[in-house]
Motif scaffolding. Structure first.
Motif, PDB file in Angstrom:
ATOM      1  N   ASP A 143      -8.629  -7.390  27.863  1.00  0.00           N
ATOM      2  CA  ASP A 143      -8.403  -6.812  26.538  1.00  0.00           C
ATOM      3  C   ASP A 143      -9.688  -6.658  25.733  1.00  0.00           C
ATOM      4  O   ASP A 143      -9.666  -6.185  24.598  1.00  0.00           O
ATOM      5  CB  ASP A 143      -7.395  -7.663  25.758  1.00  0.00           C
ATOM      6  N   LYS A 144     -10.816  -7.014  26.304  1.00  0.00           N
ATOM      7  CA  LYS A 144     -12.092  -6.921  25.592  1.00  0.00           C
ATOM      8  C   LYS A 144     -12.662  -5.497  25.669  1.00  0.00           C
ATOM      9  O   LYS A 144     -12.567  -4.834  26.694  1.00  0.00           O
ATOM     10  CB  LYS A 144     -13.112  -7.890  26.188  1.00  0.00           C
ATOM     11  N   ALA A 145     -13.280  -5.079  24.579  1.00  0.00           N
ATOM     12  CA  ALA A 145     -14.081  -3.849  24.617  1.00  0.00           C
ATOM     13  C   ALA A 145     -15.320  -4.171  25.440  1.00  0.00           C
ATOM     14  O   ALA A 145     -15.868  -5.267  25.344  1.00  0.00           O
ATOM     15  CB  ALA A 145     -14.464  -3.439  23.209  1.00  0.00           C
ATOM     16  N   ARG A 146     -15.747  -3.226  26.274  1.00  0.00           N
ATOM     17  CA  ARG A 146     -16.867  -3.488  27.173  1.00  0.00           C
ATOM     18  C   ARG A 146     -18.015  -2.518  26.905  1.00  0.00           C
ATOM     19  O   ARG A 146     -17.802  -1.332  26.687  1.00  0.00           O
ATOM     20  CB  ARG A 146     -16.411  -3.361  28.625  1.00  0.00           C
ATOM     21  N   TYR A 147     -19.233  -3.063  26.984  1.00  0.00           N
ATOM     22  CA  TYR A 147     -20.453  -2.284  26.800  1.00  0.00           C
ATOM     23  C   TYR A 147     -21.379  -2.573  27.975  1.00  0.00           C
ATOM     24  O   TYR A 147     -21.345  -3.664  28.542  1.00  0.00           O
ATOM     25  CB  TYR A 147     -21.170  -2.662  25.503  1.00  0.00           C
ATOM     26  N   LEU A 164     -29.003   6.654  28.147  1.00  0.00           N
ATOM     27  CA  LEU A 164     -28.517   6.749  26.771  1.00  0.00           C
ATOM     28  C   LEU A 164     -27.407   7.789  26.650  1.00  0.00           C
ATOM     29  O   LEU A 164     -26.423   7.576  25.933  1.00  0.00           O
ATOM     30  CB  LEU A 164     -29.675   7.081  25.822  1.00  0.00           C
ATOM     31  N   ALA A 165     -27.547   8.911  27.347  1.00  0.00           N
ATOM     32  CA  ALA A 165     -26.536   9.975  27.294  1.00  0.00           C
ATOM     33  C   ALA A 165     -25.187   9.481  27.828  1.00  0.00           C
ATOM     34  O   ALA A 165     -24.132   9.988  27.435  1.00  0.00           O
ATOM     35  CB  ALA A 165     -27.003  11.194  28.091  1.00  0.00           C
ATOM     36  N   GLU A 166     -25.211   8.482  28.727  1.00  0.00           N
ATOM     37  CA  GLU A 166     -23.969   7.905  29.264  1.00  0.00           C
ATOM     38  C   GLU A 166     -23.375   6.855  28.322  1.00  0.00           C
ATOM     39  O   GLU A 166     -22.340   6.271  28.606  1.00  0.00           O
ATOM     40  CB  GLU A 166     -24.225   7.276  30.634  1.00  0.00           C
ATOM     41  N   GLY A 167     -24.077   6.599  27.203  1.00  0.00           N
ATOM     42  CA  GLY A 167     -23.579   5.619  26.240  1.00  0.00           C
ATOM     43  C   GLY A 167     -23.909   4.185  26.613  1.00  0.00           C
ATOM     44  O   GLY A 167     -23.287   3.249  26.110  1.00  0.00           O
ATOM     45  N   LEU A 168     -24.889   4.007  27.478  1.00  0.00           N
ATOM     46  CA  LEU A 168     -25.316   2.675  27.903  1.00  0.00           C
ATOM     47  C   LEU A 168     -26.585   2.282  27.149  1.00  0.00           C
ATOM     48  O   LEU A 168     -27.449   3.125  26.897  1.00  0.00           O
ATOM     49  CB  LEU A 168     -25.600   2.662  29.409  1.00  0.00           C
ATOM     50  N   TYR A 169     -26.674   1.018  26.787  1.00  0.00           N
ATOM     51  CA  TYR A 169     -27.891   0.509  26.158  1.00  0.00           C
ATOM     52  C   TYR A 169     -29.011   0.467  27.194  1.00  0.00           C
ATOM     53  O   TYR A 169     -28.763   0.268  28.388  1.00  0.00           O
ATOM     54  CB  TYR A 169     -27.682  -0.909  25.633  1.00  0.00           C
ATOM     55  N   VAL A 170     -30.245   0.591  26.698  1.00  0.00           N
ATOM     56  CA  VAL A 170     -31.427   0.465  27.545  1.00  0.00           C
ATOM     57  C   VAL A 170     -32.235  -0.721  27.027  1.00  0.00           C
ATOM     58  O   VAL A 170     -32.479  -0.829  25.825  1.00  0.00           O
ATOM     59  CB  VAL A 170     -32.306   1.736  27.502  1.00  0.00           C
ATOM     60  N   ALA A 171     -32.638  -1.587  27.938  1.00  0.00           N
ATOM     61  CA  ALA A 171     -33.564  -2.670  27.604  1.00  0.00           C
ATOM     62  C   ALA A 171     -34.775  -2.493  28.509  1.00  0.00           C
ATOM     63  O   ALA A 171     -34.639  -2.243  29.695  1.00  0.00           O
ATOM     64  CB  ALA A 171     -32.919  -4.034  27.810  1.00  0.00           C
ATOM     65  N   PHE A 186     -28.061   5.506  17.816  1.00  0.00           N
ATOM     66  CA  PHE A 186     -27.396   5.387  19.104  1.00  0.00           C
ATOM     67  C   PHE A 186     -25.956   4.915  18.938  1.00  0.00           C
ATOM     68  O   PHE A 186     -25.681   3.949  18.231  1.00  0.00           O
ATOM     69  CB  PHE A 186     -28.156   4.405  20.009  1.00  0.00           C
ATOM     70  N   GLN A 187     -25.046   5.624  19.606  1.00  0.00           N
ATOM     71  CA  GLN A 187     -23.627   5.252  19.608  1.00  0.00           C
ATOM     72  C   GLN A 187     -23.234   4.871  21.032  1.00  0.00           C
ATOM     73  O   GLN A 187     -23.088   5.739  21.884  1.00  0.00           O
ATOM     74  CB  GLN A 187     -22.759   6.442  19.138  1.00  0.00           C
ATOM     75  N   PRO A 188     -23.082   3.582  21.309  1.00  0.00           N
ATOM     76  CA  PRO A 188     -22.740   3.159  22.668  1.00  0.00           C
ATOM     77  C   PRO A 188     -21.324   3.566  23.035  1.00  0.00           C
ATOM     78  O   PRO A 188     -20.453   3.671  22.175  1.00  0.00           O
ATOM     79  CB  PRO A 188     -22.878   1.642  22.617  1.00  0.00           C
ATOM     80  N   ARG A 189     -21.127   3.793  24.304  1.00  0.00           N
ATOM     81  CA  ARG A 189     -19.784   4.075  24.807  1.00  0.00           C
ATOM     82  C   ARG A 189     -19.023   2.772  24.961  1.00  0.00           C
ATOM     83  O   ARG A 189     -19.582   1.769  25.429  1.00  0.00           O
ATOM     84  CB  ARG A 189     -19.864   4.781  26.151  1.00  0.00           C
TER      85      ARG A 189
END
Length: 192
Positions: A143-147, A164-171, A186-189
């Motif tokens: 039930d958790k939102a996932r990033y 970034l275009a896939e909504g994934l964070y970059v480190a 940035f808006q993460p998916r």
């Protein structure tokens, strides 16, 4: 003048020379087969050693990233639990997450971090698959939102933009520390 005996003697010598040549060719063929077998075995052993080095380097990179990712996940995202190298096996399938972080209660979210030294496009697909399959392997967190976060030592700008275009964070690593490398807007998916 050449006599019949001379011809027979010459034929006998040629026959003996042919037999010796055949024997030498067979012996050479046998030695080549042995050498090929030894080379194959050596190649397998080298492959294992190179694969082992790749695994060790990957483990080193993951270990190197953990302190920075732990700080980012706790301070920036408020995660309560941060676990390195989480491996789950269900129904004959396996899933491994380099770093799994989650929080319960008011902030019911999970972050999956994939750490790569030199990522390629496949790393994006791998992380997206993990995010999609997460509820199957971690039903207690379904039930958790996932990033997703892709942490990289060396990353091209082109691949960064794709991530970034896939909504994934970059480190990325900077001064021996991993930091988030995302634009202000940035808006993460969210996978849910």
């Amino acid at each position: 003048m050449t006599t019949a005996d001379d011809v027979w003697q010459l034929l006998a010598e040629l026959t003996q020379a042919q037999k010796e040549t055949d024997f030498q060719l067979k012996e050479t063929d046998r030695q080549l087969k042995e050498t090929n077998l030894e080379l194959k075995e050596l190649g397998k052993e080298l492959g294992k050693q190179i694969g082992g080095l790749g695994q060790k380097f990957g483990s080193f990179t993951e270990g190197f990233a953990l302190p920075s990712m732990d700080r980012i996940l706790r301070e920036r995202f408020g995660m309560e639990t941060v676990s390195p190298r989480v491996r789950v096996r269900k129904n004959g399938e396996e899933m491994e997450v380099d770093v799994l972080a989650y929080s319960n209660g008011d902030r019911n979210v999970a972050y999956l971090v994939e750490v790569k030294s030199h990522p390629r496009k496949e790393a994006i697909d791998q992380l997206k698959r993990q995010l999609q399959r997460f509820p199957q392997f971690f039903p207690e967190h379904r039930d958790k939102a996932r990033y997703g976060i892709l942490a990289a030592v060396d990353l091209s700008e082109e691949l960064r933009q794709q991530i970034l275009a896939e909504g994934l964070y970059v480190a990325r690593i900077e001064d021996d520390v991993f930091t988030l490398d995302v634009p202000e807007d940035f808006q993460p998916r969210v996978w849910s």
